[in-house]
Design an enzyme around this catalytic site. Structure first.
Site, short mmCIF file in Angstrom:
data_model
loop_
_atom_site.label_atom_id
_atom_site.label_comp_id
_atom_site.label_asym_id
_atom_site.label_seq_id
_atom_site.Cartn_x
_atom_site.Cartn_y
_atom_site.Cartn_z
N TYR A 103 3.08 4.63 0.69
CA TYR A 103 3.83 5.14 1.83
C TYR A 103 2.90 6.02 2.68
CZ TYR A 103 8.07 3.91 -0.86
OH TYR A 103 9.04 3.25 -1.56
N PHE A 119 6.40 1.85 -4.77
CA PHE A 119 7.81 2.07 -4.42
C PHE A 119 8.33 3.45 -4.79
CE2 PHE A 119 7.37 -2.55 -4.87
CZ PHE A 119 7.78 -2.96 -3.62
N HIS A 124 10.80 -9.18 0.05
CA HIS A 124 10.52 -7.76 -0.12
C HIS A 124 11.82 -6.97 0.09
CE1 HIS A 124 8.68 -3.81 0.71
NE2 HIS A 124 7.64 -4.27 0.04
N ASP A 146 0.86 -1.18 0.00
CA ASP A 146 0.00 0.00 0.00
C ASP A 146 0.89 1.23 0.00
OD1 ASP A 146 0.90 -0.38 2.55
OD2 ASP A 146 -1.06 -0.36 3.51
#
Length: 255
Positions: free
Chosen positions: A92, A103, A217, A90
């Site tokens: 930031y 990202f 991740h 989701d």
């Protein structure tokens, strides 16, 4: 058409609740690229519900991220152009960071998030490309890299706060649409999926025969458990070329 320039003009400062409310009333083909509007038409009701939820949150005084101008940014580039799918979690939750692409952060954000620092480190180790001080990944998006979060909004300072509010149905439909594309001859369109972490891996059943590059991740908590050394960028380009497509120029501008 409520195009890209218009999207970046609305939803600033005190007008943000208004801008979120505006999104609830616009036709799909003014919110999304035309082929995305067609692909997501079967989940339009769910999209409207998610947009109304976000508009209510903003109207009640919550700081919703990203801004209304960037909320659906991942779908403004044509579906037909997508050749790499990178799935995030989701947005930031830090104000000023989320820009509607997984990202990525705004070009002005300093320092960049640590997950992105780790992505740049792997990019350098993989392809020898220099890390950037900025987190603007729009050059990837422009080449057909779909930077898609599973959940498209969040309340400022509250990571994961908009999970289970309807976005997952929309992004499930989006991933399925990308994976099922075919050309006029019925041949599957070139695509590589890059799945980082457990949330991203949840879309695996939707991808059919799409080549998948999966690893841990890039977050500081997990990057050393399989993200570093995974070489996703060179592998993605090799898999695209095997499918008859050009690779991605992963080098970002120095700005």
């Amino acid at each position: 058409m409520f195009g890209e320039e218009a999207l970046f003009d609305v939803g600033q400062g005190e007008r943000e609740p208004e801008a979120f409310a505006q999104l609830t009333t616009l036709p799909l083909d003014e919110l999304l690229a035309p082929d995305w509007a067609k692909a997501l038409e079967p989940v339009e009701a769910e999209l409207r519900q998610a947009l109304r939820f976000v508009a209510r949150e903003a109207g009640d005084g919550a700081k919703v991220l990203p801004s209304a101008s960037n909320l659906l940014r991942a779908f403004r580039r044509p579906l037909a152009d997508v050749k790499v799918l990178i799935v995030g979690q989701d947005p930031y939750p830090t104000p000023g960071h989320a820009v509607g692409l997984s990202f990525a952060v705004s070009p002005q954000t300093r320092p960049i998030p640590r997950s992105l620092v780790n992505i740049y480190r792997e990019l350098q180790d993989d392809l020898g490309l220099p890390p950037r001080v900025h987190g603007d990944l729009s050059a990837w998006s422009d080449q057909g890299v779909l930077l898609l979060n599973r959940v498209l909004s969040v309340a400022a300072g509250k990571a994961g706060s908009h999970r289970g509010k309807g976005w997952e149905k929309i992004t499930t439909a989006a991933v399925s649409a990308v994976a099922s594309r075919q050309d006029n001859r019925g041949v599957r369109s070139p695509l590589v999926a890059i799945l980082w972490g457990k949330d991203a891996d949840s879309v695996r059943p939707l991808l059919g025969e799409t080549p998948i590059l999966a690893s841990a991740h890039p977050s500081p908590l997990s990057a050393s458990r399989g993200f570093f050394g995974s070489r996703p960028f060179s592998q993605a380009n090799a898999l695209l070329r095997e499918q008859g497509a050009d690779g991605v120029n992963w080098e970002l501008p120095a700005i």
